[in-house]
Design a protein around this motif. Structure first.
Motif, PDB file in Angstrom:
ATOM      1  N   LEU A  13       0.751  -1.322  -0.064  1.00 28.62           N
ATOM      2  CA  LEU A  13      -0.006  -0.004  -0.028  1.00 28.62           C
ATOM      3  C   LEU A  13       0.795   1.393   0.085  1.00 28.62           C
ATOM      4  N   THR A  17       0.831   3.956  -2.797  1.00 27.65           N
ATOM      5  CA  THR A  17       0.844   5.520  -2.762  1.00 27.65           C
ATOM      6  C   THR A  17       1.644   6.429  -3.192  1.00 27.65           C
ATOM      7  N   ALA A  18       3.000   5.958  -3.080  1.00 24.18           N
ATOM      8  CA  ALA A  18       3.992   6.767  -3.403  1.00 24.18           C
ATOM      9  C   ALA A  18       4.059   6.708  -5.072  1.00 24.18           C
ATOM     10  N   GLY A  20       1.652   6.223  -6.959  1.00 26.09           N
ATOM     11  CA  GLY A  20       0.379   7.034  -7.545  1.00 26.09           C
ATOM     12  C   GLY A  20       0.831   8.582  -7.592  1.00 26.09           C
ATOM     13  N   GLU A  21       1.759   8.973  -6.418  1.00 27.55           N
ATOM     14  CA  GLU A  21       1.991  10.283  -6.222  1.00 27.55           C
ATOM     15  C   GLU A  21       3.038  10.656  -7.569  1.00 27.55           C
ATOM     16  N   MET A  22       3.854   9.932  -7.676  1.00 26.78           N
ATOM     17  CA  MET A  22       4.683  10.039  -8.922  1.00 26.78           C
ATOM     18  C   MET A  22       3.940  10.327 -10.216  1.00 26.78           C
ATOM     19  N   SER A  75      13.937   4.543   1.293  1.00 25.26           N
ATOM     20  CA  SER A  75      12.910   5.424   0.691  1.00 25.26           C
ATOM     21  C   SER A  75      12.553   5.102  -0.577  1.00 25.26           C
ATOM     22  N   THR A  76      11.482   5.062  -0.788  1.00 27.83           N
ATOM     23  CA  THR A  76      10.909   4.742  -2.419  1.00 27.83           C
ATOM     24  C   THR A  76      11.726   5.548  -3.532  1.00 27.83           C
ATOM     25  N   SER A  77      12.177   6.633  -3.095  1.00 27.12           N
ATOM     26  CA  SER A  77      12.899   7.406  -4.026  1.00 27.12           C
ATOM     27  C   SER A  77      14.289   6.566  -4.531  1.00 27.12           C
ATOM     28  N   LEU A  80      13.482   5.155  -8.117  1.00 24.11           N
ATOM     29  CA  LEU A  80      12.717   5.811  -9.186  1.00 24.11           C
ATOM     30  C   LEU A  80      13.322   5.569 -10.476  1.00 24.11           C
TER      31      LEU A  80
END
Lengths: 132, 136
Positions: A13, A17-18, A20-22, A75-77, A80
């Motif tokens: 989740l 969410t991350a 979707g933000e991207m 971090s999900t970053s 990327l």
């Protein structure tokens, strides 16, 4: 604690969410010159952050049982990636609205599925608590 | 990091597209405003978009904003019309460098982008509501 109840879905989740933000950011920047569309590598984000001991996880080593347990937060970053456009645009923008829209929709459906899994888990636990 | 960030991001998109629509409306409305010298003539205005970078990490996760609104530097339309009340000493009038076709295409692009952002907000809203209702 919560991790053990919802299992992988909690992490899923967060990543969704991350993501979707991207994707929302890509769509908002559809007309920005030189903007490069980005996306999250879902598989990698899930693998690296999962509670799998030994393999990829970056937990701190404990030499004594009384040491405080440390957990290196990923971090999900870190996952990327840049999107490769199918057609180059004159202004250097790599957002292709139709593709981003499709990805956003896909991500929304997957998020809905994740929520459904969590929901049924809650229903199950509630049923067990009531002794139904 | 929260779901509500998506609403903020899409809101910046909506705002930027609104400003773009405003400049387009201004350009279209002034397409026939004539004057007798170069300085006073209306010039087509174009917004420049810029990604909002996310503080410390310099990552583009914050949406979009209008960096500035620039005036089109293309030459103005000069027309020989000695009977026009605004004509200068040599009998010329100046018309704005607004390209109606370009503006129309821009307008459609802006309204499509606006719609896209609205759609993103709607989808996010539904997901948020589903999250709030977890376990009910």
């Amino acid at each position: 604690m919560a991790e053990s109840i919802f299992g992988i879905h909690e992490r899923a989740l967060q990543v969704r969410t991350a993501r979707g933000e991207m994707l929302a950011n890509n769509l908002a920047n559809a007309d920005t010159p030189n903007f490069k569309a980005r996306d999250i590598d879902f598989r990698q984000a899930m693998n690296e952050a999962g509670p799998v001991k030994g393999s990829h996880s970056s937990d701190m080593n404990r030499t004594n049982a009384r040491h405080i347990e440390g957990f290196a937060q990923m971090s999900t970053s870190d996952f990327l990636k840049f999107r490769q456009p199918t057609q180059p645009a004159l202004d250097g923008n790599t957002v292709e609205t139709h593709i981003e829209k499709a990805k956003f929709m896909e991500n929304a459906m997957q998020q809905e599925a994740t929520l459904e899994f969590i929901n049924s888990r809650i229903t199950g636990i509630r049923g067990a608590l009531r002794g139904e | 990091m929260s779901m509500f960030n998506i609403l903020d991001i899409s809101a910046t998109g909506l705002h930027a597209q609104t400003v773009r629509l405003n400049t387009i409306a201004s350009n279209m409305a002034n397409v026939d405003s004539v004057s007798s010298n170069k300085e006073d003539t209306y010039r087509s205005k174009q917004p420049i978009f810029q990604t909002i970078l996310n503080g410390a990490k310099n990552e583009p996760t914050g949406g979009v904003r209008i960096k500035e609104i620039v005036e089109n530097q293309e030459p103005l339309k000069m027309e020989y019309s000695p009977n026009h009340p605004m004509a200068n000493g040599d009998g010329y009038i100046f018309k704005p460098n607004v390209n109606i076709v370009e503006e129309m295409a821009n307008m459609m692009s802006a309204s499509r982008s606006y719609e896209t952002n609205i759609e993103v907000m709607n989808t996010s809203k539904q997901l948020l509501l589903r999250t709030i209702q977890l376990g009910k």
